[in-house]
Design an enzyme around this catalytic site. Structure first.
Site, PDB file in Angstrom:
ATOM      1  N   GLY A   1      -7.065   2.546  13.017  1.00  0.00           N
ATOM      2  CA  GLY A   1      -7.215   1.457  13.968  1.00  0.00           C
ATOM      3  C   GLY A   1      -5.896   0.797  14.315  1.00  0.00           C
ATOM      4  O   GLY A   1      -5.379   0.913  15.430  1.00  0.00           O
TER       5      GLY A   1
ATOM      6  N   VAL B   1     -13.402 -15.200  30.315  1.00  0.00           N
ATOM      7  CA  VAL B   1     -13.427 -14.444  31.564  1.00  0.00           C
ATOM      8  C   VAL B   1     -14.890 -14.295  32.014  1.00  0.00           C
ATOM      9  O   VAL B   1     -15.733 -13.799  31.266  1.00  0.00           O
ATOM     10  CB  VAL B   1     -12.783 -13.054  31.379  1.00  0.00           C
TER      11      VAL B   1
ATOM     12  N   LYS C   1       0.864  -1.188   0.000  1.00  0.00           N
ATOM     13  CA  LYS C   1       0.000   0.000   0.000  1.00  0.00           C
ATOM     14  C   LYS C   1       0.894   1.230   0.000  1.00  0.00           C
ATOM     15  O   LYS C   1       1.758   1.367   0.869  1.00  0.00           O
ATOM     16  CB  LYS C   1      -0.886  -0.018   1.245  1.00  0.00           C
TER      17      LYS C   1
END
Length: 515
Positions: A352, A189, A82
Site C-alpha cells: 500500500g 466535495v 522493521k
C-alpha cells in the site's frame, strides 16, 4: 510548449493524499512565488482507512528527500524499526509438520563475488536467509538495525518502519503545509464540474465554493470519487489471482510496557488467509486478511481472537471489505489517481504505502511542462504504473502458490494453475532449472526485484535443479569466503547493536544526528 500548469488540487487527506501533496510541492517548489500551487481538500467527516502501518526501505529515501526528520518520525508516529517480514507457517501445515518460518530480509543477499546460493541449493542446511545475510540472526536476537550514534536514515542494516498511520498522515500534513507550501482546504466535495472535452474543470464543495485547478489528484480512497465515479474509469478486478477480499483489524495494547518489540512484521498463515502483527512503541496492530469464499466472517473473527488471546477479549474488531484490483487507467484526462483510488491488494509486502509513495514521486518527477504535454505524460504514467501493479500481483501471489499446505481449500485453490498469472507461471517454470538473475528484472518499474524473489523462493524451498549448470558450483572457495565475511560482520554487529526497544527509547530521548 503551450500553457503551463499552475495549480494542482489533491482530493483526500489520508496518507496517500498527503504523500502526493508533499512530493508535488517539493518538486514543483510550491513555497516559492513562481512555484506551482498545490492544494489539498479534505472532508471533515470522512475517516481514513488507517491500517497501512508497514513500510519498506524505500520510504527512508522519500522521507530524507522531503526533509522530514527521522527523529521526529520516531517520536511523533510511535514508529519502530522493521528489518524483514517473517512468514510463519506459510510453507507447511503446522499441525502436521510443526511451526515453520522464514525471513524476507531488507538487507540485500551477498551473492556477488562468491554466491552461496547454488551451494545452499545443493545442500540446504539452515535457512537461505542465514546463508546470504546476517540480518535474520540479528532480528532473532532482538537487535535494532542501527547504532544510536549513527546519523538519521543511516544504519548497520537496511530497515524500514512500523508506524501509526493516522499519526504519520498528521506528520505529513504538518510538514506539507508548514515547510513545503501545501495549501489546506477543509471542505466536502459535493459535485464535479467538467470542461466540454470531459476533463475536470472544478469541484463544487459545501463550504469553499468551486475549486478550480489544472490537474486533479484523486486520493479519495476506495470510492475513487474523481477517476472512478466522475470519469468512469473501471476497476480491473484481480480476485481471480489474489483470493483474500476481507480484513479484520484491531489495535492491541501491550500487557507490559517494557515488552520487547519484534523488529519484523509477523505474517502468520491461517486456514483461509494470514494474520499481520506489527509492533509499535505503545501497542500492536493486528489484522486478519481472509477470503470470504473460504471463511465466514464469524470464523475469521474467531481465528483472530484466538491469535490475540484473552488480552483482546473486550476489543471491537473492525471489518474492512477489500477492493482487490487496480484501475484500467490511472491518469485520465487531467485527473491522476494515487492511493486506494488507484488500486489495492492485500498488505502482504507493505504494498500500500509502497505504491502510494512510488507513484506520487513518479507523478511529481514527470510532471507535464504544459497542458499540451498531459496526454503524453498520461500514456507513460499509465504504462509504468500498470506494469508495476502487474508485478505486484505476481510477487504477492508467489507467496501463496509456493506453499505446500493442503489443510484447507484456500491453500489448494491458491496452487491451482487457474489462479496463477501467466507471467509468474512462466518465471517459475524457468527458475525450475535456472537461478533467478538480474536479467529477469530489467524494468525499474517492477517494484520487486531479484533480491526479493530470492528470499521468498528459497525461504519456501523452491526446488531449483542446477544439475545442468555445474559451472555454478565451480567456485566453492568464493562461497566460503562470503561465509567468512558474513560471520565476521555478524560478530561485530552483534557486539554493537542495542536491543530494539532500548534503541528506540534512546532515540526518543536524545534524538539522532542530522544528516
Amino acid at each position: 510548449m503551450g500553457q503551463g500548469l499552475r495549480k494542482v488540487l489533491v482530493v483526500g487527506g489520508g496518507t496517500a493524499g498527503w504523500l502526493a501533496a508533499n512530493h508535488l510541492a517539493k518538486r514543483l517548489q510550491s513555497r516559492l512565488p513562481q512555484g506551482v500551487r498545490v492544494c489539498l481538500v479534505e472532508a471533515p467527516d470522512i475517516p481514513t482507512i488507517g491500517v497501512g502501518e508497514g513500510t519498506v526501505p524505500a520510504i527512508r529515501n522519500s522521507l530524507a528527500y522531503l526533509g522530514i526528520s527521522e527523529t521526529e518520525l520516531i517520536r511523533q508516529c510511535d514508529a519502530t524499526f522493521k528489518q524483514s517480514i517473517q512468514f510463519i507457517d506459510w510453507e507447511q501445515d503446522p499441525a502436521r509438520h510443526g511451526s515453520n518460518s522464514y525471513h524476507h530480509l531488507f538487507d540485500y543477499p551477498e551473492i556477488l563475488g562468491g554466491d552461496p546460493t547454488p551451494f545452499w541449493l545443493a545442500d540446504p542446511q539452515g535457512s537461505y536467509a542465514d546463508a546470504v545475510a546476517i540480518q535474520g540472526r540479528l532480528i532473532e536476537a532482538g537487535l535494532g538495525p542501527k547504532l544510536a550514534t549513527q546519523a538519521e536514515y543511516q544504519g548497520v542494516c537496511q530497515y524500514a518502519y512500523h508506524l501509526d498511520a493516522a499519526k504519520f498522515g498528521a506528520l505529513l500534513a504538518r510538514h506539507g503545509t508548514g515547510k513545503l507550501g501545501v495549501e489546506y482546504i477543509r471542505a466536502k466535495v459535493l459535485d464535479i464540474g467538467y470542461h466540454p472535452d470531459g476533463s475536470i474543470r472544478c469541484l463544487h464543495t459545501d463550504s469553499a465554493g468551486a475549486l478550480e485547478a489544472d490537474l486533479f489528484v484523486d486520493a479519495s480512497g476506495f470510492g475513487a470519487l474523481l477517476l472512478g465515479q466522475g470519469l468512469k474509469v473501471p476497476l480491473k478486478d484481480q480476485r481471480q489471482f489474489l483470493l483474500c477480499d476481507q480484513a479484520l483489524a484491531v489495535q492491541l495494547p501491550y500487557q507490559d510496557p517494557a515488552q520487547p518489540i519484534p523488529c519484523a512484521t509477523l505474517a502468520t498463515a491461517k486456514e483461509a488467509g494470514w494474520i499481520w502483527d506489527i509492533g509499535l512503541t505503545g501497542r500492536r496492530g493486528l489484522g486478519y486478511v481472509y477470503s470470504s469464499a473460504h471463511s465466514s466472517h464469524e470464523q475469521a473473527e474467531a481465528v483472530l481472537r484466538q491469535y490475540m488471546g484473552p488480552g483482546g477479549d473486550d476489543l471491537v474488531l473492525r471489518r474492512i471489505p477489500m477492493q482487490v484490483g487496480y484501475r484500467e487507467r490511472f491518469w485520465e484526462k487531467n485527473c491522476v489517481a494515487i492511493g486506494l483510488s488507484q488500486g489495492f491488494v492485500e498488505p502482504l509486502e507493505a504494498t500500500g504505502l509502497l505504491m502510494f509513495d512510488i507513484t506520487a514521486r513518479m507523478l511529481a518527477d514527470q510532471f507535464p511542462a504544459s497542458q499540451a504535454q498531459i496526454p503524453a505524460a498520461a500514456r507513460r504514467f499509465n504504462q509504468r504504473v500498470g506494469y508495476a501493479w502487474e508485478r505486484v500481483i505476481d510477487f504477492v501471489k508467489l507467496h501463496y502458490c509456493l506453499s505446500k499446505r493442503d489443510d484447507s481449500a484456500f491453500w489448494l485453490d491458491n496452487r491451482s494453475a487457474a489462479t496463477i498469472p501467466d507471467s509468474l507461471a512462466d518465471n517459475l517454470a524457468y527458475w525450475r532449472h535456472q537461478l533467478p538473475s538480474h536479467y529477469d528484472f530489467t524494468d525499474i518499474s517492477a517494484v520487486f526485484g531479484l533480491e526479493n524473489y530470492l528470499y521468498v523462493l528459497y525461504g519456501m524451498h523452491y526446488p531449483t535443479d542446477l544439475a545442468g549448470r555445474p559451472d555454478l558450483l565451480a567456485d566453492p572457495a568464493g562461497a566460503r569466503h562470503t561465509q567468512a565475511r558474513l560471520s565476521a560482520r555478524l560478530q561485530q554487529a552483534g557486539s554493537q547493536l542495542l536491543p530494539h526497544r532500548q534503541l528506540l527509547d534512546r532515540i526518543r530521548q536524545h534524538g539522532l544526528q542530522k544528516i
